[in-house]
Design an enzyme around this catalytic site. Structure first.
Site, PDB file in Angstrom:
ATOM      1  N   HIS A 175      29.196  28.316  72.897  1.00 54.83           N
ATOM      2  CA  HIS A 175      30.196  29.126  72.199  1.00 54.83           C
ATOM      3  C   HIS A 175      31.604  28.548  72.370  1.00 54.83           C
ATOM      4  O   HIS A 175      32.185  28.094  71.405  1.00 54.83           O
ATOM      5  CB  HIS A 175      30.156  30.594  72.614  1.00 54.83           C
ATOM      6  N   ASP A 234      20.614  30.730  68.711  1.00 56.55           N
ATOM      7  CA  ASP A 234      20.956  31.782  69.667  1.00 56.55           C
ATOM      8  C   ASP A 234      20.059  33.013  69.525  1.00 56.55           C
ATOM      9  O   ASP A 234      18.915  33.010  69.953  1.00 56.55           O
ATOM     10  CB  ASP A 234      22.435  32.134  69.524  1.00 56.55           C
TER      11      ASP A 234
END
Length: 454
Positions: free
Chosen positions: A269, A320
């Site tokens: 991220h 994810d």
């Protein structure tokens, strides 16, 4: 030896026609010869691309897609989504995890991904008791990889605390928790399990700075001196604020100052970085692991992509939470988020006239291969023969050549172009469908139906 002639292929030095690929029995590419005569080799029609690595996945979360799309009584955020996730995983058995992972991995292959980095933190039985085989859940991930054919980097995740300052874990985190000594035993067992999966690798994944202590991170670095290192960092503004309060620095800043971040590292991220952190992370040689569809779903924020790319930063993409599994869609969402942020177009490129689709794809190939620590990401000798064949007869590709094919793939037709996929030189997808789709989908349907009615 399997020998194929590809009509057109994207090679490390550009596009080429009539490319002969010789694939050794172990699934690696032995030779690449552009402009080759057929000489009886198997001809494969279409446009061949190196399969894209998926560098960040929590496979079990595929089963909860759609469960967190109802507004709660308070402001919804990552933190309220996390509570839904805890409730969902509370009933998962090892059989469930294997069935969900197999479905997710099959979907990845049909969508243009050929390798996955499984950031694996669901270790224990319901209630948090370790299984008799400490690697029970790791074995289920490996089994799903073997069944589907997707390449695997198993990233064993260390998760000890419920928050900064060595906070006690909450009940929803019980299945993740290991002290350092038990984690090292789990890591050793994971290596045994993955050793029988062709071309697979193992790395470590200290979950986040809120879930491991600074001393644990130091101990891990001393105990594990090779292989990939992945960590969630700066996904949420609250996480950044809590890190400053507990450690006196922002997450990415703290890691760069204290953890010897280098090419082994992948920071997942890295959404909330200052300009200085952005440049420093780019110069470290680490990979930024971006998950644009999930980051959009969770309302995380927008990565500092333009500055990172112009500082020669390396990135890859991952699915994810697996709410939508689609390789070109992850790249498209990355570019579109930058367009919204900067109110411009073709942001993730550096040169006038450069194809945005080509730049996104090739950068994510290299970054994903580095982050997964495996010989993948290129049609070149010594690499695993992971090849995605796009349907050149698709109407959306009419008149498209070379880089424009990637622009259409990323920004228009998407995964509908994927016709055939080789993983380790084996045909796992034909006519857009995985060879074991019916059986895998049937098991997945049974599991998700049972869980939703529980």
């Amino acid at each position: 030896m399997r020998s194929c002639i590809l009509d057109k292929a994207l090679l490390p030095d550009g596009w080429a026609d009539n490319v002969r690929i010789d694939i050794a029995a172990d699934g690696t590419i032995a030779r690449v010869q552009p402009g080759a005569a057929p000489d009886g080799a198997e001809r494969i029609k279409g446009v061949a691309l190196p399969g894209l690595p998926n560098l960040h996945c929590h496979a079990f979360q595929k089963g909860m897609a759609g469960l967190a799309e109802r507004r709660g009584p308070a402001h919804d955020s990552f933190w309220t989504w996390r509570e839904v996730m805890y409730r969902f995983l509370g009933a998962l058995t090892p059989d469930d995890v294997e069935a969900i992972a197999a479905y997710a991995y099959m979907d990845m292959l049909e969508a243009g991904f050929t390798s996955v980095g499984e950031f694996h933190y669901l270790h224990h039985d319901i209630g948090g008791q370790p299984y008799a085989d400490l690697g029970e859940m790791a074995a289920r991930i490996a089994a799903a990889s073997s069944e589907t054919g997707i390449g695997l980097t198993l990233l064993s995740s260390l998760y000890t605390y419920g928050g900064f300052g060595d906070a006690a874990p909450n009940p929803g985190q019980a299945r993740f928790i290991n002290p350092t000594d038990r984690f090292l035993k789990l890591l050793a067992r994971s290596r045994e399990i993955v050793a029988v999966v062709p071309h697979a690798a193992v790395g470590i994944a200290p979950h986040s700075l809120r879930a491991v202590s600074p001393q644990q991170l130091k101990d891990m670095m001393q105990a594990v001196t090779d292989g990939p290192i992945h960590i969630h960092a700066a996904e949420q503004t609250r996480e950044v604020d809590d890190c400053v309060a507990a450690l006196g620095a922002r997450p990415v800043e703290w890691l760069l100052d204290n953890a010897n971040v280098d090419q082994r590292w992948c920071l997942i991220h890295a959404t909330h970085m200052t300009d200085d952190e952005t440049r420093r992370l780019a110069h470290s040689g680490a990979v930024a692991g971006l998950c644009p569809l999930t980051e959009g779903s969770l309302g995380d924020g927008i990565f500092n992509g333009e500055m990172f790319l112009h500082a020669q930063g390396r990135f890859g993409v991952g699915t994810d939470s697996n709410i939508q599994i689609d390789a070109p869609a992850e790249l498209r969402q990355l570019e579109y988020s930058q367009r919204l942020k900067h109110r411009g177009r073709n942001i993730m490129t550096q040169l006038e006239g450069q194809s945005t689709g080509r730049c996104l794809y090739t950068t994510a190939l290299a970054g994903g291969a580095q982050a997964l620590g495996r010989k993948i990401g290129a049609l070149a000798p010594g690499r695993r023969a992971d090849i995605v064949i796009l349907n050149a007869d698709h109407p959306d590709l009419a008149g498209a050549r070379d880089d424009m094919v990637l622009d259409v793939y990323v920004f228009s037709a998407g995964r509908s172009l994927v016709n055939k996929v080789m993983a380790g030189g084996v045909d796992v997808v034909s006519d857009g469908r995985h060879r074991a789709r019916e059986a895998i989908a049937r098991r997945y349907r049974q599991v998700v139906s049972r869980l939703s009615n529980a």
